[in-house]
Design a protein around this motif. Structure first.
Motif, PDB file in Angstrom:
ATOM      1  N   VAL A   1       0.841  -1.193   0.000  1.00 34.37           N
ATOM      2  CA  VAL A   1       0.000   0.000   0.000  1.00 34.37           C
ATOM      3  C   VAL A   1       0.877   1.243   0.000  1.00 34.37           C
ATOM      4  O   VAL A   1       1.808   1.364   0.816  1.00 34.37           O
ATOM      5  N   ALA A   2       0.584   2.195  -0.896  1.00 38.90           N
ATOM      6  CA  ALA A   2       1.278   3.480  -0.927  1.00 38.90           C
ATOM      7  C   ALA A   2       0.481   4.489  -0.106  1.00 38.90           C
ATOM      8  O   ALA A   2      -0.717   4.663  -0.314  1.00 38.90           O
ATOM      9  N   VAL A   3       1.168   5.126   0.839  1.00 44.22           N
ATOM     10  CA  VAL A   3       0.526   6.163   1.646  1.00 44.22           C
ATOM     11  C   VAL A   3       1.204   7.482   1.351  1.00 44.22           C
ATOM     12  O   VAL A   3       2.412   7.546   1.098  1.00 44.22           O
ATOM     13  N   VAL A   4       0.440   8.577   1.417  1.00 46.75           N
ATOM     14  CA  VAL A   4       0.939   9.851   0.933  1.00 46.75           C
ATOM     15  C   VAL A   4       0.827  10.975   1.949  1.00 46.75           C
ATOM     16  O   VAL A   4       1.464  12.007   1.801  1.00 46.75           O
ATOM     17  N   GLY A   5       0.035  10.767   3.038  1.00 40.91           N
ATOM     18  CA  GLY A   5      -0.209  11.883   3.943  1.00 40.91           C
ATOM     19  C   GLY A   5      -0.182  11.516   5.405  1.00 40.91           C
ATOM     20  O   GLY A   5       0.868  11.224   5.981  1.00 40.91           O
ATOM     21  N   ALA A   6      -1.347  11.486   6.028  1.00 42.73           N
ATOM     22  CA  ALA A   6      -1.445  11.297   7.479  1.00 42.73           C
ATOM     23  C   ALA A   6      -1.013   9.911   7.937  1.00 42.73           C
ATOM     24  O   ALA A   6      -0.847   9.686   9.142  1.00 42.73           O
TER      25      ALA A   6
END
Length: 606
Positions: free
Chosen positions: A481-486
């Motif tokens: 999973v790619a996460v970008v923020g919080a």
């Protein structure tokens, strides 16, 4: 002929695969290997006949034709392997190191069938402590298997022959079994890898039982990568084995950059200063890898370990061999017979009381391991000579199992690793132990350890030809999973990943067709990522999340966010956060910052 004359000395699975792929070798070259095997080697109980080998090679050719020559579909194509002689192979005799017990197997054990279907070639069946009762490698009518570094010392057991033939480079891998440590102690004594899987991961259908409720089929190899490959191919749920279990896919599949290890609060080496020195060097080596090491109470582990041979579980061994014990006790090794006869002294009431104690201690043990990646222990506290074992066959055997006997009773997974040579030139090992189904995470850490030390492989004199590769894509049983923020490391919602056993893989960039927005009114502040023809590359983190926890994770994602498929700068596609277009009309475009961290920093510096 000595092994040094074999052209295949110490080849790993990767070496065999490379040779076949480059067409510098064909499977009929295994005839050369067969001819090189020395006569009278006590590590073997039976070797493949030339006719048996020819039949296997013909079947292999048929498998290759069925997949239209695609070697990728036969990951063990032409790789020679051995199995402990308490595991069935069709057309071979199974002895369990007791000739009076011997029978001809009509079908392959489930694990053997899977390995052959993947292209592996069975070379022989190996010696063992009779009925897999012992950690020494000396309790066999076929002879004691000597240590592969010094023949005056024991090889360890009960999977003595399986460890020996791998350590000396005759086969790329072998199968052993592990009830009390039989898949780990011989690995430590012979400088190889011993993978003790979670109970039920590898089917025991086709295995002569020792203690059926805790038996495991194990894997020996020169590298962690090979052991993991074999376990993955051979493993899986098997309805024919009542103790087989499907992997729940809830455990971590790797270990993060901050390694967290537990060690016993009291360490016992029974006076063996050389093994102690190797273990102390291992602690320093793990600290060099960035590990944080803490002590934990070892008393519950020790108390549970004592139950396996000094409690009613001995009666399980009695049940396993009761026919031989009743009809021809004289056919059994005297030490083995003495052990299993003790099982008759226990009652059903004793068994239930012991089970209640096992459950309580197992709970304590698993609770104590929470928060750690693994328990780190010496594989064995000490090593003994063959002469010493004759003097104290039971006491020294018990010492070998000090750090192993509790593992299956507590439902743990384990990985034995080489740790270097003692000052006398003999090997000593370490073992990583974790809760059930942490097998992939232990393998990940084991690869990092083996790359870090780059020790000689077994007794072959060879070292790694190249670093063991990390998993290129998401590990089996996980979703990347790619996460970008919080959800980034250190951000407010990162706990939604870490509390679900997700592991950080890397920081990377999306492809250059995305725009990043700061969404209005979100608590905590969150970004939205959207595809655009005039976009840019955005910094993301990739996390491997156990697949069984993925649904929980997605369920907590509020609108307008969701999970879709993101394209990365290097061409990969992964699952990742996306944003519904309707939420972008009043959002601030922050693409120029290149990532969420830089934008948050700009707010703090304003």
């Amino acid at each position: 002929m000595h092994i040094e004359h074999s052209p295949f000395l110490g080849w790993t699975v990767r070496d065999w695969a490379t040779a076949y792929r480059e067409r510098s070798l064909t499977p009929d070259s295994l005839l050369t290997l067969l001819e090189a095997l020395p006569a009278g080697d006590p590590a073997w109980i039976s070797l493949v006949e030339r006719e048996q080998l020819a039949l296997q090679l013909a079947e292999l050719e048929q498998r290759l034709t069925a997949v239209q020559g695609d070697l990728e579909q036969l990951p063990l194509y032409g790789v020679p392997f051995a199995i402990k002689d308490n595991i069935d192979a069709a057309g071979w005799t199974t002895t369990a190191a007791c000739p009076a017990f011997a029978y001809s197997a009509e079908r392959d054990a489930t694990v053997v069938g899977k390995l052959r279907a993947a292209g592996a070639i069975l070379i022989g069946k190996t010696n063992l402590d009779q009925f897999a009762t012992g950690l020494v490698g000396t309790r066999s009518p076929y002879g004691a298997v000597p240590n592969s570094f010094d023949p005056d010392y024991v090889s360890g057991g009960s999977s003595s022959g399986s460890a020996s033939v791998v350590a000396r480079g005759w086969v790329a891998f072998s199968l052993g079994t592990d009830t009390a440590g039989s898949g780990r102690v011989p690995a430590g004594f012979n400088n190889i890898v011993g993978l003790k899987p979670s109970k039920g991961l590898l089917s025991t259908t086709g295995l002569v039982p020792a203690c059926r409720t805790v038996d495991c089929i194990s894997v020996f190899a020169l590298t962690v990568s090979d052991a993991q490959t074999v376990a993955t191919i051979a493993g899986g749920y098997d309805a024919t084995d009542p103790y087989s279990r499907p992997n729940p896919n809830t455990a971590p599949v790797a270990v993060g950059s901050q390694i967290r290890l537990a060690i016993p609060d009291t360490l016992e080496f029974f006076g063996d200063s050389q093994n102690r020195a190797v273990f102390e060097r291992s602690l320093a080596a793990f600290e060099a890898l960035g590990a944080h090491i803490c002590t934990i109470d070892f008393a519950p582990f020790k108390q549970l370990a004592e139950q396996l041979y000094y409690g009613p579980w001995v009666a399980e061994r009695t049940v396993a061999v009761q026919d031989v014990l009743a009809r021809m006790p004289e056919a059994m090794d005297p030490v083995v017979r003495g052990i299993v006869e003790n099982g008759r002294a226990y009652t059903a009431c004793d068994a239930y009381e012991a089970e209640y104690l096992r459950a309580a201690l197992s709970r304590q043990i698993n609770d104590s391991l929470a928060g750690f990646d693994a328990l780190l222990v010496p594989t064995s506290p000490t090593l003994r000579t063959l002469e010493q074992m004759q003097q104290e066959p039971v006491l020294y055997n018990a010492q070998f199992g000090y750090y192993t006997n509790f593992t299956n009773l507590a439902d743990l997974s384990a990985l034995a690793l080489p740790a270097g040579l003692r000052s006398d030139g003999l090997p000593a090992g370490i073992t990583l132990i974790a809760p059930a189904w942490h097998d992939r995470a232990l393998a990940d850490l084991g690869k990092r350890w083996q790359n870090h030390l780059n020790l000689p492989l077994g007794a072959t004199g060879r070292t790694l030809s190249a670093p063991l590769p990390p998993c290129a894509g998401p590990s089996e049983g996980s979703v990347r999973v790619a996460v970008v923020g919080a959800h980034l490391t250190g951000m407010p919602l990162n706990f939604q990943l870490t509390t679900r056993n997700a592991v950080l893989v890397e920081q990377t960039l999306t492809a250059d067709h995305y725009r990043l927005y700061a969404l209005a009114g979100t608590v905590p502040p969150k970004p939205g990522l959207a595809r655009s023809d005039s976009g840019s590359s955005i910094i993301v983190e990739l996390w491997d999340l156990p697949i069984a926890r993925f649904g929980e994770f997605v369920a907590e994602i509020p609108a307008p966010l969701g999970i879709g498929t993101l394209n990365l700068a290097d061409g990969r596609s992964v699952k990742g956060f996306i944003c519904e277009p309707w939420a972008l009309s009043d959002a601030r475009d922050i693409t120029e910052f290149g990532g969420w961290r830089a934008y948050i920093a700009s707010l703090q510096n304003a």
